[in-house]
Scaffold this active site. Structure first.
Site, PDB file in Angstrom:
ATOM      1  CD  GLU A  40      -1.212  -2.279   2.199  1.00  0.00           C
ATOM      2  OE1 GLU A  40      -0.013  -2.567   2.002  1.00  0.00           O
ATOM      3  OE2 GLU A  40      -1.928  -2.882   3.012  1.00  0.00           O
ATOM      4  CB  CYS A  78      -0.823  -0.263   5.412  1.00  0.00           C
ATOM      5  SG  CYS A  78       0.797  -0.874   5.004  1.00  0.00           S
ATOM      6  CB  ALA A 148       8.686 -39.190  -9.369  1.00  0.00           C
ATOM      7  CB  SER A 160      18.234 -44.671 -13.716  1.00  0.00           C
ATOM      8  OG  SER A 160      17.331 -43.606 -13.527  1.00  0.00           O
ATOM      9  CD1 TRP A 162      15.910 -38.806 -11.484  1.00  0.00           C
ATOM     10  CD2 TRP A 162      17.370 -39.334 -13.089  1.00  0.00           C
ATOM     11  NE1 TRP A 162      16.973 -37.958 -11.364  1.00  0.00           N
ATOM     12  CE2 TRP A 162      17.884 -38.257 -12.342  1.00  0.00           C
ATOM     13  CE3 TRP A 162      18.111 -39.828 -14.159  1.00  0.00           C
ATOM     14  CZ2 TRP A 162      19.098 -37.672 -12.615  1.00  0.00           C
ATOM     15  CZ3 TRP A 162      19.325 -39.244 -14.441  1.00  0.00           C
ATOM     16  CH2 TRP A 162      19.810 -38.173 -13.671  1.00  0.00           C
ATOM     17  CG  LEU A 289       7.965 -37.991   0.648  1.00  0.00           C
ATOM     18  CD1 LEU A 289       7.950 -38.708  -0.696  1.00  0.00           C
ATOM     19  CD2 LEU A 289       7.455 -36.570   0.490  1.00  0.00           C
TER      20      LEU A 289
END
Ligand SMILES: NC(=O)c1ccc[n+]([C@@H]2O[C@H](COP(=O)([O-])OP(=O)(O)OC[C@H]3O[C@@H](n4cnc5c(N)ncnc54)[C@H](OP(=O)(O)O)[C@@H]3O)[C@@H](O)[C@H]2O)c1
Length: 359
Positions: A40, A78, A148, A160, A162, A289
């Site tokens: 602001e 503000c 993933a 791998s 991935w 996780l």
């Protein structure tokens, strides 16, 4: 406007403001970060710099103007400034979730004779302050869980680390760049030795995210990238200061250890905020996780799914990727359709003598 500051404002929210008078924008601005003027004030200063008079103007702001002083706050309130400048009406998209404001800013404006309205763009504004809402109400960082997996729910690649392809991984780097820390458990460090840096996407306004390792009881791999590469000064470890791994963490990342006994989540939240971790991107592995999921200590999920089976019951046990995968959403569910590369329907070809000649 608010988005331009997103990622750089912690512990403050990202806020944008526009001053409108007689159908024209006369000033605009956003909050750039702690100690800097609020949106602001930037918009009002901008109007003055343009030679405009804010008296009688309408202020559109993505978050209710603040009305409090003190408590470590570095900028003047503000709402009082808006009144003093003679602004006629204020449209605030959402209320400030900070218990010290929570509607009081708009009440102050209203009692000073300023017309006040909630909205527009409430949903967008709510999303803009979602991280701030977590810091001020739950006293912990905003947590995104990312992983993933394959169609059969596997999270470790075959041959791998991935599971997903290069495009998904590049987008994963964009998501990293929108956080101020990328976190993994010690298990992922021991097995995958990831770099956890932003290499395939531009950095956000907050700069390079730090790396945060959750140490357990088994010790940290001292030769891991995060402890040895040229960004090692950006690596922090969460560890129990009273255990042997706490001592190791102190040697590997001196002065960059977040102490945590592994039990008290409230203490972990406060310790992470105190060390400047406001938006944490947890990238695995499954045990870490699972811990965050069980505790309900998360705000957003980013789940990549690869169109493959990583542990099929096929005799040779090799990964199988669907051919021509097609993703679609149906209501709140998603459907993937794709072909088995070994399906006879894909492999049989007509005898050469009957093949059509090219047109
Ligand atoms: N697909 C994906 O998105 C993805 C992402 C990352 C990793 N991965 C895969 O996951 C595998 C590693 O899995 P993981 O589950 O062993 O690794 P992890 O979750 O990274 O690490 C687990 C370890 O972290 C430590 N830890 C500290 N605080 C913890 C807490 N509150 N909750 C849980 N753990 C805590 C413990 O270390 P101590 O053992 O020292 O006690 C625990 O054993 C690798 O094979 C990797 O490829 C997949």
């Amino acid at each position: 406007l608010a988005r331009q500051g997103q990622g750089a404002t912690a512990p403050n929210p990202a806020v944008g403001a526009v001053l409108v008078k007689a159908g024209r924008i006369i000033g605009e601005g956003f909050h750039r970060g702690p100690g800097q003027p609020h949106a602001e004030a930037v918009a009002l200063d901008d109007a003055r710099a343009r030679g405009e008079d804010p008296r009688g103007a309408s202020l559109f702001v993505s978050l209710e103007p603040c009305c409090h002083e003190g408590g470590g706050k570095r900028t003047p309130p503000c709402a009082q400034r808006v009144v003093a400048e003679g602004v006629a009406e204020v449209f605030a998209a959402v209320a400030d979730p900070n218990p010290r404001v929570a509607g009081r800013g708009m009440a102050l404006l209203h009692s000073a004779g300023v017309k006040v309205h909630w909205g527009p763009c409430e949903a967008e504004a709510q999303e803009l302050i979602s991280d701030f809402a977590v810091w001020v109400t739950a006293r912990r960082p905003f947590v995104t869980l990312k992983w993933a997996q394959s169609l059969d729910g596997e999270t470790t690649g075959v041959g791998s680390p991935w599971v997903t392809g290069p495009e998904a991984r590049a987008h994963g780097h964009e998501l990293r760049a929108a956080h101020d820390a990328v976190a993994v458990g010690a298990g992922t460090l021991r097995i995958d030795d990831p770099q956890l840096t932003v290499r395939h996407a531009p950095l956000g306004p907050g700069g390079t995210p730090r790396r945060l390792v959750f140490a357990g009881a088994q010790g940290l791999p001292a030769q891991a990238h995060v402890f040895t590469d040229d960004q090692r000064h950006l690596t922090w470890v969460v560890a129990n200061p009273r255990g042997p791994v706490g001592d190791q963490a102190q040697r590997l990342t001196p002065g960059r250890v977040v102490p945590w006994d592994g039990q008290d989540l409230q203490a972990l939240g406060e310790a992470l905020l105190a060390a400047g971790f406001y938006r944490v991107f947890v990238e695995g592995g499954p045990r870490l996780l699972g811990f965050f999921l069980r505790q309900g200590w998360w705000d957003k999920v980013a789940l990549f799914t690869a169109p493959s089976f990583l542990r099929p019951q096929a005799p040779e046990g090799e990964a199988v990727s669907l051919v021509q995968p097609q993703w679609s959403t149906w209501g709140r569910d998603s459907l993937v359709e794709g072909w088995n590369p070994a399906s006879p329907s894909r492999t049989s070809s007509p005898p050469k003598e009957f093949a059509c000649s090219p047109v």
